[in-house]
Write an enzyme that holds these catalytic residues in place. Structure first.
Site, PDB file in Angstrom:
ATOM      1  N   SER A  86      -5.837  26.340  35.208  1.00 36.92           N
ATOM      2  CA  SER A  86      -7.261  26.486  35.514  1.00 36.92           C
ATOM      3  C   SER A  86      -8.071  25.355  34.917  1.00 36.92           C
ATOM      4  CB  SER A  86      -7.793  27.787  34.911  1.00 36.92           C
ATOM      5  OG  SER A  86      -7.037  28.869  35.329  1.00 36.92           O
TER       6      SER A  86
ATOM      7  N   HIS B  32      -4.474  24.530  42.436  1.00 34.15           N
ATOM      8  CA  HIS B  32      -5.191  25.631  41.781  1.00 34.15           C
ATOM      9  C   HIS B  32      -5.575  26.685  42.817  1.00 34.15           C
ATOM     10  CE1 HIS B  32      -8.934  26.871  39.212  1.00 34.15           C
ATOM     11  NE2 HIS B  32      -7.929  27.708  39.070  1.00 34.15           N
TER      12      HIS B  32
ATOM     13  N   GLU C  58      -7.857  24.418  45.106  1.00 34.29           N
ATOM     14  CA  GLU C  58      -8.443  23.206  44.514  1.00 34.29           C
ATOM     15  C   GLU C  58      -7.257  22.277  44.220  1.00 34.29           C
ATOM     16  OE1 GLU C  58     -10.415  23.944  40.727  1.00 34.29           O
ATOM     17  OE2 GLU C  58     -12.001  22.525  41.171  1.00 34.29           O
TER      18      GLU C  58
ATOM     19  N   ASN D  15     -13.881  25.816  37.558  1.00 34.84           N
ATOM     20  CA  ASN D  15     -14.119  26.441  36.257  1.00 34.84           C
ATOM     21  C   ASN D  15     -15.169  25.739  35.412  1.00 34.84           C
ATOM     22  OD1 ASN D  15     -12.557  28.830  36.248  1.00 34.84           O
ATOM     23  ND2 ASN D  15     -10.774  27.494  36.448  1.00 34.84           N
TER      24      ASN D  15
HETATM   25  N1  LIG Z   1      -5.928  34.796  36.346  1.00 38.66           N
HETATM   26  C1  LIG Z   1      -6.626  34.072  37.181  1.00 38.66           C
HETATM   27  O1  LIG Z   1      -7.571  34.557  37.819  1.00 38.66           O
HETATM   28  C2  LIG Z   1      -6.274  32.628  37.392  1.00 38.66           C
HETATM   29  C3  LIG Z   1      -6.838  31.947  38.481  1.00 38.66           C
HETATM   30  C4  LIG Z   1      -6.460  30.631  38.736  1.00 38.66           C
HETATM   31  C5  LIG Z   1      -5.534  30.009  37.902  1.00 38.66           C
HETATM   32  N2  LIG Z   1      -5.005  30.701  36.831  1.00 38.66           N
HETATM   33  C6  LIG Z   1      -4.007  29.993  36.003  1.00 38.66           C
HETATM   34  O2  LIG Z   1      -2.724  30.439  36.402  1.00 38.66           O
HETATM   35  C7  LIG Z   1      -1.832  30.401  35.276  1.00 38.66           C
HETATM   36  C8  LIG Z   1      -1.236  31.775  35.072  1.00 38.66           C
HETATM   37  O3  LIG Z   1      -2.279  32.684  34.805  1.00 38.66           O
HETATM   38  P1  LIG Z   1      -2.082  34.260  34.991  1.00 38.66           P
HETATM   39  O4  LIG Z   1      -3.433  34.841  35.009  1.00 38.66           O
HETATM   40  O5  LIG Z   1      -1.141  34.514  36.116  1.00 38.66           O
HETATM   41  O6  LIG Z   1      -1.367  34.609  33.601  1.00 38.66           O
HETATM   42  P2  LIG Z   1      -0.526  35.915  33.245  1.00 38.66           P
HETATM   43  O7  LIG Z   1      -0.688  36.104  31.775  1.00 38.66           O
HETATM   44  O8  LIG Z   1      -0.874  37.056  34.146  1.00 38.66           O
HETATM   45  O9  LIG Z   1       0.987  35.489  33.589  1.00 38.66           O
HETATM   46  C9  LIG Z   1       1.647  34.455  32.935  1.00 38.66           C
HETATM   47  C10 LIG Z   1       3.146  34.677  33.109  1.00 38.66           C
HETATM   48  O10 LIG Z   1       3.831  33.515  32.642  1.00 38.66           O
HETATM   49  C11 LIG Z   1       5.029  33.947  32.011  1.00 38.66           C
HETATM   50  N3  LIG Z   1       5.536  32.885  31.147  1.00 38.66           N
HETATM   51  C12 LIG Z   1       5.098  32.488  29.922  1.00 38.66           C
HETATM   52  N4  LIG Z   1       5.858  31.483  29.457  1.00 38.66           N
HETATM   53  C13 LIG Z   1       6.788  31.223  30.417  1.00 38.66           C
HETATM   54  C14 LIG Z   1       7.874  30.294  30.513  1.00 38.66           C
HETATM   55  N5  LIG Z   1       8.146  29.438  29.542  1.00 38.66           N
HETATM   56  N6  LIG Z   1       8.645  30.313  31.619  1.00 38.66           N
HETATM   57  C15 LIG Z   1       8.377  31.195  32.630  1.00 38.66           C
HETATM   58  N7  LIG Z   1       7.372  32.097  32.583  1.00 38.66           N
HETATM   59  C16 LIG Z   1       6.582  32.109  31.492  1.00 38.66           C
HETATM   60  C17 LIG Z   1       4.594  35.205  31.260  1.00 38.66           C
HETATM   61  O11 LIG Z   1       5.709  36.014  30.883  1.00 38.66           O
HETATM   62  C18 LIG Z   1       3.691  35.877  32.300  1.00 38.66           C
HETATM   63  O12 LIG Z   1       4.416  36.738  33.158  1.00 38.66           O
HETATM   64  C19 LIG Z   1      -2.653  29.904  34.100  1.00 38.66           C
HETATM   65  O13 LIG Z   1      -2.469  28.518  33.975  1.00 38.66           O
HETATM   66  C20 LIG Z   1      -4.072  30.242  34.512  1.00 38.66           C
HETATM   67  O14 LIG Z   1      -5.022  29.426  33.908  1.00 38.66           O
HETATM   68  C21 LIG Z   1      -5.340  31.984  36.566  1.00 38.66           C
END
Ligand SMILES: NC(=O)c1ccc[n+]([C@@H]2O[C@H](COP(=O)([O-])OP(=O)(O)OC[C@H]3O[C@@H](n4cnc5c(N)ncnc54)[C@H](O)[C@@H]3O)[C@@H](O)[C@H]2O)c1
Length: 320
Positions: free
Chosen positions: A143, A164, A176, A214
């Site tokens: 993000s 993104h 994005e 963001n």
């Molecule tokens: N939540 C949102 O609305 C949103 C929107 C756009 C982008 N993002 C981005 O997407 C990414 C993920 O966010 P999220 O909300 O899905 O997080 P989340 O916490 O829901 O999920 C993250 C997952 O990554 C796994 N993980 C951690 N370390 C790992 C590794 N070494 N190898 C494999 N898996 C691993 C965790 O076990 C978990 O299941 C982040 O970079 C976040 O900034 C999030």
């Protein structure tokens, strides 16, 4: 049909078939992280016929992700957005892995969607660079973390890019597409085309803290949290002002819960560090909530409380 129109339509067909061929070469997609975003990204690629390796650190999050994907596909069938055959085929297209190396061996494109933590992402990309084929494109769904910094730990910075997606991925149209300092034109146009193949709308932006989405969204969410913290108004009142006054589909506090308060905090840290401007300093209430484990929807409570199976939007006891 006159000659001009025939020529026009055949040119369009040629362009479409060229872009289809360019992306048809891309068959195997690996998604790292099966949380909120990873399961949505895997879902969409599988729905459009790609073979998807979904990778996480343990069986448990992978099982949870497959249940979520199945539930979301069921909803698409009920709404007649996809057929039952597509639902079945989509599930068959996804294979879960707990080993990154095994999951990415054949990948044409890897999309990293692991926890928003710079050190973790740098380690993952270093590993990906050694595990993947030399021509594999490495994308991140971060993000806010610098694409240029992530690319710098690899020997292929021209093939590292930001992709993104927005939450929920199967529903939201925007991707994005973030060009790092060294991302090549070719890789950028491949990712733009691929996003269109998923029926998304890609927008190309440059790599500065928070990109566009963001950089604009997070200060608004932070300001909403400050308004609550300073007692300007309650949770329901702040969200109602923004929903009815600005025609936002949901208020900023509900949106923060939905995104994940830990994710919001990490993004604010990146904006604060990246620009050195105090206007991005995260509200102490947000910091406390994350430290206490109140991360929003995914932890069952944030500004609102979430009972399993209930769609009611109830303000968390603490803020009543
Ligand atoms: N939540 C949102 O609305 C949103 C929107 C756009 C982008 N993002 C981005 O997407 C990414 C993920 O966010 P999220 O909300 O899905 O997080 P989340 O916490 O829901 O999920 C993250 C997952 O990554 C796994 N993980 C951690 N370390 C790992 C590794 N070494 N190898 C494999 N898996 C691993 C965790 O076990 C978990 O299941 C982040 O970079 C976040 O900034 C999030």
């Amino acid at each position: 049909m006159d000659k001009f129109r025939i020529r026009f339509f055949s040119a369009i067909n040629q362009i479409l078939s060229l872009s289809f061929k360019a992306n048809k070469r891309m068959k195997n997609i690996a998604v790292i992280g099966s949380g909120t975003m990873g399961n949505g990204i895997a879902h969409v690629f599988a729905q459009y016929g790609y073979q998807v390796s979904l990778i996480d650190i343990a069986e448990e999050p992978l099982k949870k992700a497959m249940v979520t994907i199945e539930k979301n596909l069921d909803r698409q069938v009920t709404k007649q957005l996809i057929t039952d055959t597509t639902r079945k085929q989509s599930l068959e297209n996804i294979r879960p892995f707990t080993s990154v190396e095994a999951g990415v061996t054949n990948a044409d494109l890897v999309i990293e969607a692991a926890t928003e933590n710079a050190d973790l992402k740098l380690k993952i990309f270093k590993d990906l660079d050694s595990f993947c084929k030399p021509d594999t494109i490495l994308a991140t769904n971060t993000s806010s973390i610098s694409i240029t910094k992530i690319a710098s730990v690899t020997k292929r910075p021209d093939k590292v890019i930001g992709m993104h997606f927005m939450n929920p991925v199967p529903v939201m149209k925007l991707v994005e597409v973030i060009r790092g300092y060294n991302t090549s034109d070719n890789v950028t146009s491949t990712i733009m085309q691929l996003s269109k193949m998923l029926e998304k709308v890609p927008v190309e932006v440059n790599d500065y803290p928070g990109f566009v989405a963001n950089r604009i969204l997070m200060p608004m969410i932070n300001e909403a949290i400050y308004s609550l913290y300073e007692g300007v108004a309650g949770v329901h009142e702040i969200d109602t002002v923004m929903k009815l006054g600005m025609a936002h589909p949901m208020g900023p506090l509900q949106l923060a819960d939905f995104i994940g308060l830990d994710v919001c905090l990490s993004i604010l840290h990146v904006l604060h560090d990246g620009f050195g401007n105090p206007k991005y300093a995260p509200c102490p209430l947000l910091v406390n909530m994350v430290q206490a484990g109140h991360k929003g929807v995914k932890s069952g409570s944030g500004f609102y409380q979430y009972a399993p199976g209930s769609k009611a939007l109830l303000v968390a006891d603490r803020f009543k």
